[in-house]
Design a protein around this motif. Structure first.
Motif, PDB file in Angstrom:
ATOM      1  N   VAL A   1     -43.791  65.835  43.026  1.00  0.00           N
ATOM      2  CA  VAL A   1     -44.111  66.656  44.051  1.00  0.00           C
ATOM      3  C   VAL A   1     -43.829  66.436  45.166  1.00  0.00           C
ATOM      4  CG1 VAL A   1     -46.182  68.138  45.074  1.00  0.00           C
ATOM      5  CG2 VAL A   1     -46.491  67.454  42.614  1.00  0.00           C
ATOM      6  N   VAL A   2     -42.810  67.366  45.975  1.00  0.00           N
ATOM      7  CA  VAL A   2     -42.448  66.861  47.253  1.00  0.00           C
ATOM      8  C   VAL A   2     -43.032  67.845  48.452  1.00  0.00           C
ATOM      9  CG1 VAL A   2     -40.042  66.759  48.467  1.00  0.00           C
ATOM     10  CG2 VAL A   2     -40.339  66.562  45.927  1.00  0.00           C
ATOM     11  N   LEU A   3     -43.612  66.987  49.263  1.00  0.00           N
ATOM     12  CA  LEU A   3     -44.216  67.809  50.324  1.00  0.00           C
ATOM     13  C   LEU A   3     -43.487  67.241  51.869  1.00  0.00           C
ATOM     14  CD1 LEU A   3     -47.625  66.420  48.942  1.00  0.00           C
ATOM     15  CD2 LEU A   3     -47.035  68.905  49.237  1.00  0.00           C
ATOM     16  N   PRO A   4     -44.001  67.898  52.806  1.00  0.00           N
ATOM     17  CA  PRO A   4     -43.210  67.586  54.135  1.00  0.00           C
ATOM     18  C   PRO A   4     -43.465  65.936  54.584  1.00  0.00           C
ATOM     19  CG  PRO A   4     -44.287  69.818  54.141  1.00  0.00           C
ATOM     20  CD  PRO A   4     -44.788  69.004  52.982  1.00  0.00           C
ATOM     21  N   ASN A   5     -44.767  65.525  54.286  1.00  0.00           N
ATOM     22  CA  ASN A   5     -45.172  64.038  54.796  1.00  0.00           C
ATOM     23  C   ASN A   5     -46.116  63.506  53.728  1.00  0.00           C
ATOM     24  OD1 ASN A   5     -47.683  65.044  55.155  1.00  0.00           O
ATOM     25  ND2 ASN A   5     -47.167  65.753  57.075  1.00  0.00           N
ATOM     26  N   LYS A   6     -45.948  62.299  53.827  1.00  0.00           N
ATOM     27  CA  LYS A   6     -46.689  61.512  52.666  1.00  0.00           C
ATOM     28  C   LYS A   6     -48.243  61.674  52.637  1.00  0.00           C
ATOM     29  CE  LYS A   6     -46.311  58.296  49.622  1.00  0.00           C
ATOM     30  NZ  LYS A   6     -45.745  58.563  48.312  1.00  0.00           N
ATOM     31  N   ARG A   7     -48.736  61.760  54.136  1.00  0.00           N
ATOM     32  CA  ARG A   7     -50.093  61.935  54.299  1.00  0.00           C
ATOM     33  C   ARG A   7     -50.679  63.074  53.373  1.00  0.00           C
ATOM     34  NH1 ARG A   7     -54.489  59.499  56.001  1.00  0.00           N
ATOM     35  NH2 ARG A   7     -52.698  58.315  57.132  1.00  0.00           N
ATOM     36  N   ALA A   8     -50.158  64.147  53.167  1.00  0.00           N
ATOM     37  CA  ALA A   8     -50.508  65.276  52.251  1.00  0.00           C
ATOM     38  C   ALA A   8     -50.676  64.831  50.814  1.00  0.00           C
ATOM     39  CB  ALA A   8     -49.730  66.508  52.266  1.00  0.00           C
ATOM     40  N   GLY A   9     -49.871  63.913  50.463  1.00  0.00           N
ATOM     41  CA  GLY A   9     -49.747  63.434  49.013  1.00  0.00           C
ATOM     42  C   GLY A   9     -51.298  63.086  48.562  1.00  0.00           C
ATOM     43  N   LEU A  10     -51.872  62.269  49.454  1.00  0.00           N
ATOM     44  CA  LEU A  10     -53.385  61.746  49.293  1.00  0.00           C
ATOM     45  C   LEU A  10     -54.412  62.741  49.204  1.00  0.00           C
ATOM     46  CD1 LEU A  10     -53.468  58.887  52.299  1.00  0.00           C
ATOM     47  CD2 LEU A  10     -53.145  58.354  49.523  1.00  0.00           C
ATOM     48  N   PHE A  11     -54.398  63.559  49.909  1.00  0.00           N
ATOM     49  CA  PHE A  11     -55.247  64.914  49.883  1.00  0.00           C
ATOM     50  C   PHE A  11     -54.890  65.812  48.457  1.00  0.00           C
ATOM     51  CE2 PHE A  11     -55.646  63.705  54.115  1.00  0.00           C
ATOM     52  CZ  PHE A  11     -57.067  64.078  54.811  1.00  0.00           C
ATOM     53  N   LEU A  12     -53.560  65.912  48.315  1.00  0.00           N
ATOM     54  CA  LEU A  12     -53.252  66.545  46.815  1.00  0.00           C
ATOM     55  C   LEU A  12     -54.030  65.856  45.777  1.00  0.00           C
ATOM     56  CD1 LEU A  12     -52.010  68.594  45.199  1.00  0.00           C
ATOM     57  CD2 LEU A  12     -49.997  67.201  45.299  1.00  0.00           C
ATOM     58  N   GLU A  13     -53.933  64.403  45.706  1.00  0.00           N
ATOM     59  CA  GLU A  13     -54.436  63.649  44.555  1.00  0.00           C
ATOM     60  C   GLU A  13     -55.810  63.808  44.477  1.00  0.00           C
ATOM     61  OE1 GLU A  13     -52.642  59.782  45.497  1.00  0.00           O
ATOM     62  OE2 GLU A  13     -50.834  60.249  44.968  1.00  0.00           O
ATOM     63  N   ARG A  14     -56.678  63.865  45.804  1.00  0.00           N
ATOM     64  CA  ARG A  14     -57.954  64.177  45.568  1.00  0.00           C
ATOM     65  C   ARG A  14     -58.407  65.481  45.023  1.00  0.00           C
ATOM     66  NH1 ARG A  14     -61.754  64.144  50.993  1.00  0.00           N
ATOM     67  NH2 ARG A  14     -60.449  65.917  51.388  1.00  0.00           N
ATOM     68  N   ALA A  15     -57.525  66.493  45.475  1.00  0.00           N
ATOM     69  CA  ALA A  15     -57.802  67.887  44.850  1.00  0.00           C
ATOM     70  C   ALA A  15     -57.641  67.816  43.339  1.00  0.00           C
ATOM     71  CB  ALA A  15     -56.998  68.723  45.463  1.00  0.00           C
ATOM     72  N   LEU A  16     -56.350  67.139  42.850  1.00  0.00           N
ATOM     73  CA  LEU A  16     -56.119  67.059  41.503  1.00  0.00           C
ATOM     74  C   LEU A  16     -57.213  66.294  40.732  1.00  0.00           C
ATOM     75  CD1 LEU A  16     -52.443  66.185  41.214  1.00  0.00           C
ATOM     76  CD2 LEU A  16     -53.555  68.387  40.278  1.00  0.00           C
ATOM     77  N   SER A  17     -57.768  65.331  41.169  1.00  0.00           N
ATOM     78  CA  SER A  17     -58.693  64.630  40.593  1.00  0.00           C
ATOM     79  C   SER A  17     -60.070  65.355  40.374  1.00  0.00           C
ATOM     80  CB  SER A  17     -59.108  63.212  41.249  1.00  0.00           C
ATOM     81  OG  SER A  17     -59.827  63.603  42.592  1.00  0.00           O
TER      82      SER A  17
END
Length: 582
Positions: A26-42
């Motif tokens: 998954v490629v996002l505009p910045n790294k910060r969003a990745g943490l919130f995505l992982e929380r949503a997936l969990s």
């Protein structure tokens, strides 16, 4: 309220790739969003699963390019070697070169990022500069004019040789790295590593990014999800949707078998109930206090949670805002890091370099042959908290400043410290500031010695403020080592001014990160860090002219008409980018 964009992205991943998330990228505009995505997936996955690899777009390009990013200072040194070899005895010294070369390097970067034909681009630029010196009469061009025209005609060749040098060293500036991947995506893309790449939350794309994503999508190796709202996507008068509309109509049309290329478009702006308050507040402190007041009006259960964000369009507001927050132990997550250029350490070392640059420029010495230093530079150092920290409990700095003013000393040498009675230990320590700098090597070694003095001065303190200052000094020491490795390549041209320029480049790009729980507490961040994130409550500061959007100044040698002709970004397009972020 509808689901957030990252929650919708999580649902998309679990719906179409639920059993195979570990093979996704998954490629996002910045790294910060990745943490919130992982929380949503969990919260969506019903059984333990591997997390997809999450990259920012810069990290993805770095990963698959096989090249190492070169920072601005390293680019400058390498380009100077190309320029000096080409110009030989006509080459300017590095100090003069470093005044115009960063602008040219920025043009190289943009030209490659937007896949411009650089031979034609810089050829046209040279012709424009030639026309500027053309006259209707038959007068011969002066030697200066001939050199001016020759300079511009050489830029295309310098760019080509510079790129070849970087490639041999397996290095690249950002635009070159993007172009390298875009031109060779079929060969560079890691076959079999990922089942699919999902590009999510992008808006304005450079030509290189467009080509990379488009090729992968045509090969069914990539999905693209847009963080868009109907309010600005469907209305051609809304500049925030300028790039999204262009992508939908031209570049990212539905592929065979697809019903639409723009899915999951939200409708928050018109359907959600909103409360918007706009106020005017003079100066930064008033804005910070207003932010603290607005925070108190948010329901207590949401106030210090990730659903609330304070967004700083001007990142210099960070410390005023922190000071204005309600007292207590409520959790706060600062995502942006504190710019080193705004720290006390940056001001101290800037004053130190000014002291020695000015002294070397005037070249005034005492009867004993010691270099003399301008009184304003000395007083600026005496007033800095770092200098005072070297002499705890002593009035040395105040008494020395009083003596300079009382005796009307324009220049001060080390032996004149003896005019001040007493303070023998303090004068011995302060004399380190007066050890002469003749070149960049002296500047680095003397600065390093002063850092050790300051580290010892701060070592006995355990307060949080002192821990922060020690961290600043550690970062400065790391920067000096980096500057030394760059300056050594210049040999005899390593002057105090050059060393300072390298040092300030490092300082301007460095940040001091804050530690904390990224997914907890009130979120304080810059505007760019909010991309793909959604909040229930937003307090936005500095929504002022020349900040949102930034001013129209553009550091470039490439004239407006050439930029338009070769597809380089124009100021109004940058305004549209800011409108989308807002």
């Amino acid at each position: 309220m509808e689901n957030s964009f990252l929650e919708n992205l999580g649902r998309y991943i679990t719906e179409f790739y639920g059993d195979d998330t570990g093979r996704l990228c998954v490629v996002l505009p910045n790294k910060r969003a990745g943490l919130f995505l992982e929380r949503a997936l969990s919260s969506l996955l019903e059984s333990p699963s591997w997390s997809p690899e999450v990259f920012s777009v810069e990290e993805l390009i770095n990963d698959i390019s096989g090249l190492t990013p070169a920072d601005q200072a390293e680019q400058l040194v390498l380009f100077y070697s190309v320029y000096k070899k080409a110009e030989k005895e006509k080459a300017e010294p590095f100090e003069l070169f470093s005044k115009w070369a960063p602008t040219l390097l920025n043009d190289f970067n943009e030209a490659d990022m937007y896949l411009a034909d650089t031979e034609k681009l810089f050829g046209n630029l040279a012709e424009i500069k030639s026309i500027e010196n053309w006259s209707l009469g038959a007068e011969e061009l002066t030697e200066f004019q001939k050199e001016y025209v020759r300079f511009w005609s050489n830029i295309g060749r310098w760019h080509r040789v510079y790129r070849d040098l970087l490639l041999r060293e397996k290095k690249a500036y950002p635009g070159m790295m993007y172009r390298h991947v875009a031109d060779n995506i079929a060969q560079l893309f890691p076959q079999g590593k990922w089942k699919k790449i999902i590009f999510a939350g992008f808006n304005a794309l450079s030509a290189a990014e467009e080509k990379i994503i488009s090729v992968l999508r045509q090969n069914r190796q990539a999905d693209v999800l847009w963080d868009a709202d109907r309010y600005y996507l469907e209305d051609p008068m809304q500049e925030a949707g300028k790039f999204l509309r262009a992508h939908r109509e031209h570049l990212f049309r539905p592929l065979p078998g697809e019903t639409a290329s723009f899915t999951h478009v939200s409708d928050h702006f018109l359907s959600d109930e909103k409360k918007i308050t706009v106020i005017g507040a003079a100066k930064n402190v008033s804005q910070a206090r207003a932010a603290g007041w607005f925070l108190q009006t948010i329901p207590e259960g949401e106030r210090f949670t990730p659903s609330t964000a304070i967004v700083l369009a001007d990142e210099q507001l960070l410390f005023p805002v922190l000071s204005a927050l309600p007292a207590g132990d409520d959790p706060v997550n600062i995502t942006m890091g504190f710019p080193m250029k705004n720290s006390g350490a940056a001001l101290f070392f800037s004053a130190l370099f000014s002291l020695h640059e000015t002294a070397q420029r005037f070249g005034i010495t005492s009867r004993k042959g010691n270099r003399k230093y301008y009184h304003e530079d000395v007083i600026r150092l005496l007033k800095h908290p770092y200098t005072k920290e070297l002499f705890p409990g002593s009035r040395f700095t105040a008494e020395l400043e009083n003596m300079i003013r009382r005796m009307n000393l324009i220049f001060l040498s080390v032996e004149q410290l003896d005019l001040l009675n007493g303070f023998e230990d303090e004068k011995q320590i302060f004399s380190v500031f007066f050890e002469p700098w003749e070149n960049g090597h002296d500047a680095l070694s003397r600065t390093e010695a002063i850092i050790f003095l300051l580290q010892n001065a701060f070592s006995g303190e355990q307060e949080e403020k002192m821990n922060t200052e020690r961290e600043y000094l550690f970062r400065v020491h790391v920067m000096l080592n980096r500057v030394r490795s760059l300056a050594d390549r210049l040999g005899d041209e390593n002057s105090i001014h050059t060393t300072r320029a390298f040092f300030e480049q490092q300082m301007n790009s460095a940040t001091l990160p804050f530690s904390g729980e990224p997914l907890g507490g009130l979120q304080i961040m810059g505007l760019l860090e909010t991309r793909t994130l959604d909040f229930r409550n937003v307090i936005l500061l500095s929504a002022n002219e020349n900040i949102l959007p930034a001013g129209k100044s553009q550091q470039s040698f490439i004239v407006h008409d050439l930029r338009r002709a070769f597809g380089l970004p124009l100021w109004n397009e940058k305004d549209a980018v800011t409108a989308y972020h807002f």
